[in-house]
Design a protein around this motif. Structure first.
Motif, PDB file in Angstrom:
ATOM      1  N   ALA A 101      -9.458  -5.536   6.393  1.00 17.20           N
ATOM      2  CA  ALA A 101      -9.266  -6.736   5.588  1.00 17.20           C
ATOM      3  C   ALA A 101      -9.545  -6.431   4.132  1.00 17.20           C
ATOM      4  O   ALA A 101     -10.369  -5.569   3.801  1.00 17.20           O
ATOM      5  CB  ALA A 101     -10.177  -7.858   6.073  1.00 17.20           C
ATOM      6  N   ASP A 102      -8.832  -7.141   3.261  1.00 14.42           N
ATOM      7  CA  ASP A 102      -9.044  -7.027   1.827  1.00 14.42           C
ATOM      8  C   ASP A 102      -9.294  -8.413   1.245  1.00 14.42           C
ATOM      9  O   ASP A 102      -8.550  -9.357   1.534  1.00 14.42           O
ATOM     10  CB  ASP A 102      -7.833  -6.394   1.146  1.00 14.42           C
ATOM     11  CG  ASP A 102      -7.656  -4.942   1.535  1.00 14.42           C
ATOM     12  OD1 ASP A 102      -8.401  -4.103   0.989  1.00 14.42           O
ATOM     13  OD2 ASP A 102      -6.804  -4.648   2.380  1.00 14.42           O
ATOM     14  N   ILE A 103     -10.359  -8.518   0.449  1.00 13.00           N
ATOM     15  CA  ILE A 103     -10.707  -9.774  -0.211  1.00 13.00           C
ATOM     16  C   ILE A 103     -10.623  -9.548  -1.716  1.00 13.00           C
ATOM     17  O   ILE A 103     -11.518  -8.949  -2.320  1.00 13.00           O
ATOM     18  CB  ILE A 103     -12.120 -10.242   0.182  1.00 13.00           C
ATOM     19  CG1 ILE A 103     -12.214 -10.398   1.697  1.00 13.00           C
ATOM     20  CG2 ILE A 103     -12.461 -11.550  -0.507  1.00 13.00           C
ATOM     21  CD1 ILE A 103     -13.588 -10.800   2.189  1.00 13.00           C
ATOM     22  N   PRO A 104      -9.530  -9.972  -2.358  1.00 19.90           N
ATOM     23  CA  PRO A 104      -9.372  -9.742  -3.801  1.00 19.90           C
ATOM     24  C   PRO A 104     -10.468 -10.431  -4.606  1.00 19.90           C
ATOM     25  O   PRO A 104     -10.923 -11.521  -4.259  1.00 19.90           O
ATOM     26  CB  PRO A 104      -7.999 -10.354  -4.109  1.00 19.90           C
ATOM     27  CG  PRO A 104      -7.313 -10.465  -2.794  1.00 19.90           C
ATOM     28  CD  PRO A 104      -8.386 -10.666  -1.779  1.00 19.90           C
TER      29      PRO A 104
ATOM     30  N   GLN B  38     -11.804 -15.825  -2.830  1.00 17.25           N
ATOM     31  CA  GLN B  38     -11.240 -17.034  -2.223  1.00 17.25           C
ATOM     32  C   GLN B  38     -10.405 -16.739  -0.982  1.00 17.25           C
ATOM     33  O   GLN B  38     -10.448 -17.501  -0.027  1.00 17.25           O
ATOM     34  CB  GLN B  38     -10.385 -17.798  -3.241  1.00 17.25           C
ATOM     35  CG  GLN B  38      -9.834 -19.114  -2.713  1.00 17.25           C
ATOM     36  CD  GLN B  38      -9.084 -19.901  -3.765  1.00 17.25           C
ATOM     37  OE1 GLN B  38      -8.704 -19.359  -4.809  1.00 17.25           O
ATOM     38  NE2 GLN B  38      -8.888 -21.188  -3.526  1.00 17.25           N
ATOM     39  N   CYS B  39      -9.646 -15.645  -0.995  1.00 18.11           N
ATOM     40  CA  CYS B  39      -8.706 -15.362   0.102  1.00 18.11           C
ATOM     41  C   CYS B  39      -9.035 -14.024   0.757  1.00 18.11           C
ATOM     42  O   CYS B  39      -9.574 -13.113   0.122  1.00 18.11           O
ATOM     43  CB  CYS B  39      -7.271 -15.330  -0.416  1.00 18.11           C
ATOM     44  SG  CYS B  39      -6.700 -16.900  -1.126  1.00 18.11           S
ATOM     45  N   VAL B  40      -8.677 -13.928   2.024  1.00 20.95           N
ATOM     46  CA  VAL B  40      -8.822 -12.676   2.758  1.00 20.95           C
ATOM     47  C   VAL B  40      -7.470 -12.352   3.374  1.00 20.95           C
ATOM     48  O   VAL B  40      -6.752 -13.231   3.855  1.00 20.95           O
ATOM     49  CB  VAL B  40      -9.910 -12.776   3.850  1.00 20.95           C
ATOM     50  CG1 VAL B  40      -9.673 -13.930   4.775  1.00 20.95           C
ATOM     51  CG2 VAL B  40     -10.020 -11.472   4.643  1.00 20.95           C
ATOM     52  N   TYR B  41      -7.095 -11.061   3.336  1.00 24.18           N
ATOM     53  CA  TYR B  41      -5.829 -10.586   3.882  1.00 24.18           C
ATOM     54  C   TYR B  41      -6.141  -9.541   4.941  1.00 24.18           C
ATOM     55  O   TYR B  41      -6.760  -8.509   4.638  1.00 24.18           O
ATOM     56  CB  TYR B  41      -4.949 -10.016   2.772  1.00 24.18           C
ATOM     57  CG  TYR B  41      -4.613 -11.057   1.723  1.00 24.18           C
ATOM     58  CD1 TYR B  41      -3.459 -11.838   1.835  1.00 24.18           C
ATOM     59  CD2 TYR B  41      -5.455 -11.289   0.647  1.00 24.18           C
ATOM     60  CE1 TYR B  41      -3.159 -12.814   0.899  1.00 24.18           C
ATOM     61  CE2 TYR B  41      -5.171 -12.272  -0.296  1.00 24.18           C
ATOM     62  CZ  TYR B  41      -4.015 -13.026  -0.166  1.00 24.18           C
ATOM     63  OH  TYR B  41      -3.732 -13.995  -1.099  1.00 24.18           O
TER      64      TYR B  41
ATOM     65  N   PHE C 239      -0.280  -1.162  19.520  1.00 24.29           N
ATOM     66  CA  PHE C 239      -0.325  -0.269  18.353  1.00 24.29           C
ATOM     67  C   PHE C 239       0.511  -0.774  17.177  1.00 24.29           C
ATOM     68  O   PHE C 239       0.620  -0.091  16.166  1.00 24.29           O
ATOM     69  CB  PHE C 239       0.102   1.157  18.712  1.00 24.29           C
ATOM     70  CG  PHE C 239      -0.674   1.728  19.852  1.00 24.29           C
ATOM     71  CD1 PHE C 239      -2.017   2.051  19.699  1.00 24.29           C
ATOM     72  CD2 PHE C 239      -0.090   1.932  21.090  1.00 24.29           C
ATOM     73  CE1 PHE C 239      -2.751   2.569  20.754  1.00 24.29           C
ATOM     74  CE2 PHE C 239      -0.816   2.443  22.149  1.00 24.29           C
ATOM     75  CZ  PHE C 239      -2.148   2.764  21.973  1.00 24.29           C
ATOM     76  N   MET C 240       1.095  -1.970  17.281  1.00 23.73           N
ATOM     77  CA  MET C 240       1.754  -2.569  16.136  1.00 23.73           C
ATOM     78  C   MET C 240       0.698  -3.222  15.254  1.00 23.73           C
ATOM     79  O   MET C 240      -0.464  -3.344  15.636  1.00 23.73           O
ATOM     80  CB  MET C 240       2.776  -3.615  16.590  1.00 23.73           C
ATOM     81  CG  MET C 240       3.786  -3.078  17.584  1.00 23.73           C
ATOM     82  SD  MET C 240       4.682  -1.646  16.980  1.00 23.73           S
ATOM     83  CE  MET C 240       5.649  -2.407  15.682  1.00 23.73           C
ATOM     84  N   GLU C 241       1.118  -3.654  14.072  1.00 26.85           N
ATOM     85  CA  GLU C 241       0.186  -4.299  13.152  1.00 26.85           C
ATOM     86  C   GLU C 241       0.626  -5.725  12.878  1.00 26.85           C
ATOM     87  O   GLU C 241       1.809  -6.004  12.698  1.00 26.85           O
ATOM     88  CB  GLU C 241       0.089  -3.522  11.837  1.00 26.85           C
ATOM     89  CG  GLU C 241      -0.629  -2.193  11.966  1.00 26.85           C
ATOM     90  CD  GLU C 241      -0.820  -1.513  10.629  1.00 26.85           C
ATOM     91  OE1 GLU C 241      -0.351  -2.074   9.621  1.00 26.85           O
ATOM     92  OE2 GLU C 241      -1.424  -0.433  10.595  1.00 26.85           O
ATOM     93  N   ALA C 242      -0.338  -6.636  12.857  1.00 24.36           N
ATOM     94  CA  ALA C 242      -0.090  -8.018  12.470  1.00 24.36           C
ATOM     95  C   ALA C 242      -0.827  -8.274  11.162  1.00 24.36           C
ATOM     96  O   ALA C 242      -1.890  -7.704  10.916  1.00 24.36           O
ATOM     97  CB  ALA C 242      -0.592  -8.969  13.553  1.00 24.36           C
ATOM     98  N   LYS C 243      -0.246  -9.133  10.339  1.00 22.50           N
ATOM     99  CA  LYS C 243      -0.857  -9.437   9.040  1.00 22.50           C
ATOM    100  C   LYS C 243      -1.130 -10.930   8.952  1.00 22.50           C
ATOM    101  O   LYS C 243      -0.220 -11.746   9.117  1.00 22.50           O
ATOM    102  CB  LYS C 243       0.079  -9.002   7.903  1.00 22.50           C
ATOM    103  CG  LYS C 243       0.314  -7.497   7.835  1.00 22.50           C
ATOM    104  CD  LYS C 243       1.253  -7.152   6.688  1.00 22.50           C
ATOM    105  CE  LYS C 243       1.559  -5.663   6.644  1.00 22.50           C
ATOM    106  NZ  LYS C 243       0.394  -4.860   6.273  1.00 22.50           N
ATOM    107  N   TYR C 244      -2.395 -11.289   8.681  1.00 27.49           N
ATOM    108  CA  TYR C 244      -2.802 -12.675   8.531  1.00 27.49           C
ATOM    109  C   TYR C 244      -3.479 -12.862   7.178  1.00 27.49           C
ATOM    110  O   TYR C 244      -3.979 -11.908   6.575  1.00 27.49           O
ATOM    111  CB  TYR C 244      -3.804 -13.086   9.619  1.00 27.49           C
ATOM    112  CG  TYR C 244      -3.435 -12.692  11.014  1.00 27.49           C
ATOM    113  CD1 TYR C 244      -2.409 -13.337  11.679  1.00 27.49           C
ATOM    114  CD2 TYR C 244      -4.122 -11.679  11.678  1.00 27.49           C
ATOM    115  CE1 TYR C 244      -2.062 -12.986  12.975  1.00 27.49           C
ATOM    116  CE2 TYR C 244      -3.788 -11.326  12.971  1.00 27.49           C
ATOM    117  CZ  TYR C 244      -2.757 -11.981  13.615  1.00 27.49           C
ATOM    118  OH  TYR C 244      -2.432 -11.623  14.895  1.00 27.49           O
ATOM    119  N   SER C 245      -3.525 -14.093   6.719  1.00 30.27           N
ATOM    120  CA  SER C 245      -4.294 -14.405   5.518  1.00 30.27           C
ATOM    121  C   SER C 245      -4.966 -15.755   5.691  1.00 30.27           C
ATOM    122  O   SER C 245      -4.518 -16.589   6.482  1.00 30.27           O
ATOM    123  CB  SER C 245      -3.391 -14.423   4.280  1.00 30.27           C
ATOM    124  OG  SER C 245      -2.391 -15.423   4.394  1.00 30.27           O
TER     125      SER C 245
END
Length: 357
Positions: A111-114, A125-128, A136-142
């Protein structure tokens, strides 16, 4: 004059108030520089190996973060370091400073938190989140909540609040397309990933090879039209931190790292501009799957589909409060009966044996 001198002293003290926390024995020092709001900021992170630090720590191995710029000289404790199995570092994310969370033992979630800077205060404020699924696939949430000022130590609860546990229904978490027949490797197929009201979202793969390479296009579709997102970085923004809450829009990151949030209204506008008719297709992975007149287990048909049957998906019902209750309305072209339009259970597109039929 005396008041002015006192004011200057207060300002000086406030800017160097962290000097007493300085570290004499630093290791793993990293220096990063960012241009934020037309001002240059230096971020210096390191582990402090001083033996005389008896202060209570939330981190099993705490690190220090120094932030330096014109009129700014701050040092933060308990915001980066090793916390249990979780590593938190200061990294560059889309050319911006961010807290990077990862678990080296599993490598399943990152996760990345700008970090934002307003009035000389560091804020988040946001997390990605990038989550590696069982296939083994990747999912992306925010997720974006209230703005929070970064203080000297988030505290145990605050760290957890910054890193919510996202989880979508297993139709996405477990979906997998084994190459059981060679001809399937050349078929374009779609994988359901979620929905906002009557808008469904799918991943579109041009072949099994693209699936295994994690190359896909995000497709947005309703009963009339479909729209293709060609950008490679798309995050599904979740309403809240609990697993029962669903998608409220998409965060799309362009080539320059700029993030634009698309809510339902904007997504509908994109759909309305599209001229493409919906054409969502996938193939059955279960050895045998029953057909139903309605999305109800009490109304099975005598007909069924078998593994590798290719179907067109007309609609999906997803009960977020009951994860197992997912149904797809499908169209199948039978040589004997012509077009058959029926309902099937969501796990029809999962490879594991559920013992139906």
């Amino acid at each position: 004059m005396r008041k002015i001198i006192l004011l200057i002293l207060v300002m000086i003290i406030s800017n160097v108030s962290y000097a007493k926390l300085s570290c004499s024995n630093k290791s793993f020092i990293e220096n990063k520089q960012f241009n934020i709001n037309s001002k240059v900021y230096k971020f210096i992170s390191y582990f402090c190996e001083d033996k005389n630090n008896d202060e209570e720590e939330f981190f099993s191995k705490p690190a220090m973060l120094e932030v330096q710029a014109e009129n700014i000289n701050k040092l933060y404790k308990n915001v980066i370091g090793i916390w249990g199995m979780l590593n938190i570092e200061l990294e560059a994310w889309n050319d911006k400073p961010a807290f990077h969370y990862f678990m080296p033992a599993t490598e399943s979630i990152e996760a990345d938190i700008p970090i934002m800077i307003k009035n000389n205060e560091l804020m988040v404020q946001c997390v990605y989140i990038n989550q590696r699924l069982k296939n083994f696939m990747e999912a992306k949430y925010s997720y974006c909540g209230d703005q929070q000022i970064i203080e000297d130590g988030f505290g145990e609860d605050a760290i957890l609040n910054l890193f919510p546990e996202f989880y979508l229904y297993s139709i996405y978490h477990n979906i997998y397309f084994p190459e059981t027949n060679k001809y399937l490797s050349d078929k374009q197929f779609d994988a359901f990933i979620g929905k906002i009201d009557d808008i469904n979202f799918y991943r579109r793969y041009s072949s099994l090879n693209d699936y295994f390479l994690n190359k896909f296009i995000v497709i947005m579709v309703n009963k009339e039209k479909e729209y293709h997102f060609k950008e490679s970085k798309i995050y599904q923004r979740i309403l809240g931190k609990t697993k029962s809450e669903g998608i409220i829009g998409l965060d799309i990151i362009d080539a320059k790292g700029n993030i634009t949030f698309y809510d339902k209204k904007i997504l509908l506008e994109l759909l309305n501009k599209s001229t493409i008719k919906p054409n969502i297709k996938s193939y059955i992975q279960q050895e045998k799957i029953n057909l139903y007149n309605n999305p109800n287990e009490n109304e099975p048909e005598s007909m069924y589909l078998v593994q590798n049957d290719f179907v067109k998906i007309l609609d999906v019902i997803w009960d977020k409060d009951q994860y197992s209750n997912v149904w797809f309305k499908v169209s199948y072209i039978s040589k004997k009966h012509g077009e058959i339009i029926k309902w099937i259970k969501g796990y029809a597109f999962n490879p594991w044996n559920y013992g139906e039929g």
